[in-house]
Design a protein around this motif. Structure first.
Motif, PDB file in Angstrom:
ATOM      1  N   MET A 166      37.152  42.930  38.225  1.00  0.00           N
ATOM      2  CA  MET A 166      37.358  43.325  39.622  1.00  0.00           C
ATOM      3  C   MET A 166      37.199  42.120  40.553  1.00  0.00           C
ATOM      4  O   MET A 166      37.945  41.969  41.538  1.00  0.00           O
ATOM      5  CB  MET A 166      36.358  44.424  40.016  1.00  0.00           C
ATOM      6  CG  MET A 166      36.468  45.709  39.202  1.00  0.00           C
ATOM      7  SD  MET A 166      38.105  46.486  39.274  1.00  0.00           S
ATOM      8  CE  MET A 166      38.715  46.152  37.605  1.00  0.00           C
ATOM      9  N   ILE A 167      36.248  41.250  40.243  1.00  0.00           N
ATOM     10  CA  ILE A 167      36.053  40.044  41.048  1.00  0.00           C
ATOM     11  C   ILE A 167      37.251  39.112  40.890  1.00  0.00           C
ATOM     12  O   ILE A 167      37.712  38.501  41.856  1.00  0.00           O
ATOM     13  CB  ILE A 167      34.754  39.330  40.647  1.00  0.00           C
ATOM     14  CG1 ILE A 167      33.548  40.236  40.922  1.00  0.00           C
ATOM     15  CG2 ILE A 167      34.606  38.011  41.409  1.00  0.00           C
ATOM     16  CD1 ILE A 167      32.243  39.712  40.367  1.00  0.00           C
ATOM     17  N   SER A 168      37.772  39.014  39.670  1.00  0.00           N
ATOM     18  CA  SER A 168      38.951  38.189  39.442  1.00  0.00           C
ATOM     19  C   SER A 168      40.154  38.710  40.220  1.00  0.00           C
ATOM     20  O   SER A 168      40.959  37.925  40.742  1.00  0.00           O
ATOM     21  CB  SER A 168      39.281  38.141  37.946  1.00  0.00           C
ATOM     22  OG  SER A 168      40.400  37.318  37.694  1.00  0.00           O
ATOM     23  N   LEU A 169      40.267  40.033  40.317  1.00  0.00           N
ATOM     24  CA  LEU A 169      41.333  40.619  41.129  1.00  0.00           C
ATOM     25  C   LEU A 169      41.175  40.232  42.593  1.00  0.00           C
ATOM     26  O   LEU A 169      42.157  39.969  43.287  1.00  0.00           O
ATOM     27  CB  LEU A 169      41.335  42.143  40.986  1.00  0.00           C
ATOM     28  CG  LEU A 169      42.167  42.744  39.865  1.00  0.00           C
ATOM     29  CD1 LEU A 169      42.020  44.262  39.848  1.00  0.00           C
ATOM     30  CD2 LEU A 169      43.633  42.362  40.003  1.00  0.00           C
ATOM     31  N   ARG A 170      39.933  40.214  43.044  1.00  0.00           N
ATOM     32  CA  ARG A 170      39.670  39.787  44.425  1.00  0.00           C
ATOM     33  C   ARG A 170      40.170  38.371  44.629  1.00  0.00           C
ATOM     34  O   ARG A 170      40.796  38.055  45.646  1.00  0.00           O
ATOM     35  CB  ARG A 170      38.164  39.896  44.699  1.00  0.00           C
ATOM     36  CG  ARG A 170      37.742  39.427  46.101  1.00  0.00           C
ATOM     37  CD  ARG A 170      37.273  37.993  46.099  1.00  0.00           C
ATOM     38  NE  ARG A 170      36.991  37.509  47.449  1.00  0.00           N
ATOM     39  CZ  ARG A 170      36.896  36.236  47.784  1.00  0.00           C
ATOM     40  NH1 ARG A 170      37.073  35.296  46.867  1.00  0.00           N
ATOM     41  NH2 ARG A 170      36.627  35.888  49.018  1.00  0.00           N
ATOM     42  N   HIS A 171      39.897  37.482  43.663  1.00  0.00           N
ATOM     43  CA  HIS A 171      40.372  36.107  43.777  1.00  0.00           C
ATOM     44  C   HIS A 171      41.896  36.056  43.846  1.00  0.00           C
ATOM     45  O   HIS A 171      42.474  35.325  44.662  1.00  0.00           O
ATOM     46  CB  HIS A 171      39.896  35.287  42.573  1.00  0.00           C
ATOM     47  CG  HIS A 171      38.412  35.126  42.495  1.00  0.00           C
ATOM     48  ND1 HIS A 171      37.612  35.040  43.604  1.00  0.00           N
ATOM     49  CD2 HIS A 171      37.576  35.008  41.421  1.00  0.00           C
ATOM     50  CE1 HIS A 171      36.349  34.883  43.226  1.00  0.00           C
ATOM     51  NE2 HIS A 171      36.316  34.867  41.909  1.00  0.00           N
ATOM     52  N   SER A 172      42.551  36.824  42.968  1.00  0.00           N
ATOM     53  CA  SER A 172      44.019  36.813  42.913  1.00  0.00           C
ATOM     54  C   SER A 172      44.621  37.289  44.223  1.00  0.00           C
ATOM     55  O   SER A 172      45.622  36.740  44.696  1.00  0.00           O
ATOM     56  CB  SER A 172      44.505  37.690  41.760  1.00  0.00           C
ATOM     57  OG  SER A 172      44.100  37.167  40.516  1.00  0.00           O
ATOM     58  N   LYS A 173      44.014  38.308  44.818  1.00  0.00           N
ATOM     59  CA  LYS A 173      44.528  38.835  46.080  1.00  0.00           C
ATOM     60  C   LYS A 173      44.416  37.816  47.203  1.00  0.00           C
ATOM     61  O   LYS A 173      45.110  37.914  48.214  1.00  0.00           O
ATOM     62  CB  LYS A 173      43.780  40.121  46.453  1.00  0.00           C
ATOM     63  CG  LYS A 173      44.101  41.310  45.537  1.00  0.00           C
ATOM     64  CD  LYS A 173      43.266  42.528  45.921  1.00  0.00           C
ATOM     65  CE  LYS A 173      43.517  43.691  44.965  1.00  0.00           C
ATOM     66  NZ  LYS A 173      44.879  44.240  45.118  1.00  0.00           N
TER      67      LYS A 173
END
Length: 299
Positions: free
Chosen positions: A166-173
């Motif tokens: 979920m944190i990695s998704l935050r980075h991608s966004k």
């Protein structure tokens, strides 16, 4: 490109479970996990700076990368390493495939993505399948507490892994690529482990045996630097839920290696259980591989 990232993730991470098993021995778990991510971070981040591939980051980015380091590059693997002392590496990889269910739950909680009814049915199938796979070990040992502890730690480590997704998704966004976020997060994870080692007084013992050294280098360089970069790149391209399809295939690779190197014995219950786990995870993500974007986003 998606197909390449997917196959790399399956083959690399499917094989890391046996390497984790080979890390068990005289070296404390905290020390082994620290060595792994210290090596990976010290190699990756300076290399990125040398190649001028490090992106500009904010203080908030570093706060989330610190959390990512705790969830994805330290405490989750502390759980896995301890669990590997009592559970066959192949079975531990089956537990890890629950990442698909956890990702669906966390995507709903953090990103408002409503899970379908298939997710709940898949969860029932997965739990029943895990029970079938672990029943021989549990019944043979009379429900030994160490086995139950290993299962619990495996599930906790998998949930922490999902939080890291979920944190990695935050980075991608926010346009932050996995190479940059991983480089910093690995260092933060190693520093967090160093703090735990200091607080707990854990000795930094070293094992010079070839099995320990080579499995450590494989985990640090291939399993961590290459494997996590491939997987989190896939998360950024197709989303955490679809990327987690790779975890469905880990048990196939891991149990094959466990059969050869650990003497894992298959039974009718374990075969049926594995099929139920795979079916459950497939229901969560869609059983058709084109849903991963292999055909439409292969460039």
């Amino acid at each position: 490109m998606n197909a390449f990232l997917y196959l790399n993730t399956v083959l690399i991470w499917g094989s890391t479970w046996i390497a984790i098993h080979w890390q068990a021995g005289d070296v404390p778990v905290l020390a082994s996990v620290f060595y792994r991510f210290a090596i990976a971070g010290v190699v990756l981040l300076p290399l990125l700076y040398l190649l001028r591939r490090v992106q500009t980051t904010t203080r908030a980015d570093h706060g989330f990368m610190l959390l990512q380091g705790v969830c994805l590059f330290s405490m989750n693997f502390v759980c896995f390493y301890i669990a590997s002392h009592t559970i066959a590496s192949g079975l531990l990889s089956v537990i890890f495939s629950a990442a698909t269910l956890f990702n669906a739950m966390n995507s709903r909680f953090f990103w408002g993505e409503r899970p379908s009814s298939e997710v709940f049915f898949a969860g029932i199938l997965g739990v029943f399948g895990l029970c079938l796979m672990f029943w021989p070990e549990l019944s043979h040992s009379g429900f030994d507490v160490s086995d139950l502890k290993g299962i619990g730690l495996g599930l906790l480590g998998t949930y922490l892994f999902s939080l890291g997704n979920m944190i990695s998704l935050r980075h991608s966004k926010r346009g932050l690529k996995p190479l940059t976020s991983n480089g910093y997060a690995m260092i933060y994870g190693a520093l967090f482990l160093a703090g735990l080692i200091w607080i707990t007084g854990t000795p930094l013992i070293w094992d010079s045996s070839s099995r320990y050294v080579w499995s450590l280098l494989y985990l640090a360089m291939i399993g961590t630097v290459v494997g996590f970069t491939a997987y989190l790149s896939l998360v950024g391209r197709i989303g955490a839920n679809k990327a987690a399809y790779a975890t469905v295939m880990f048990p196939v690779v891991a149990l094959s290696l466990s059969t050869v190197f650990e003497g894992y014995v298959w039974s009718l219950g374990s075969v049926v259980g594995l099929l139920l786990v795979l079916l459950g995870n497939g229901l969560i993500l869609g059983v058709r591989l084109p849903s991963l974007g292999f055909l439409n986003n292969s460039a």
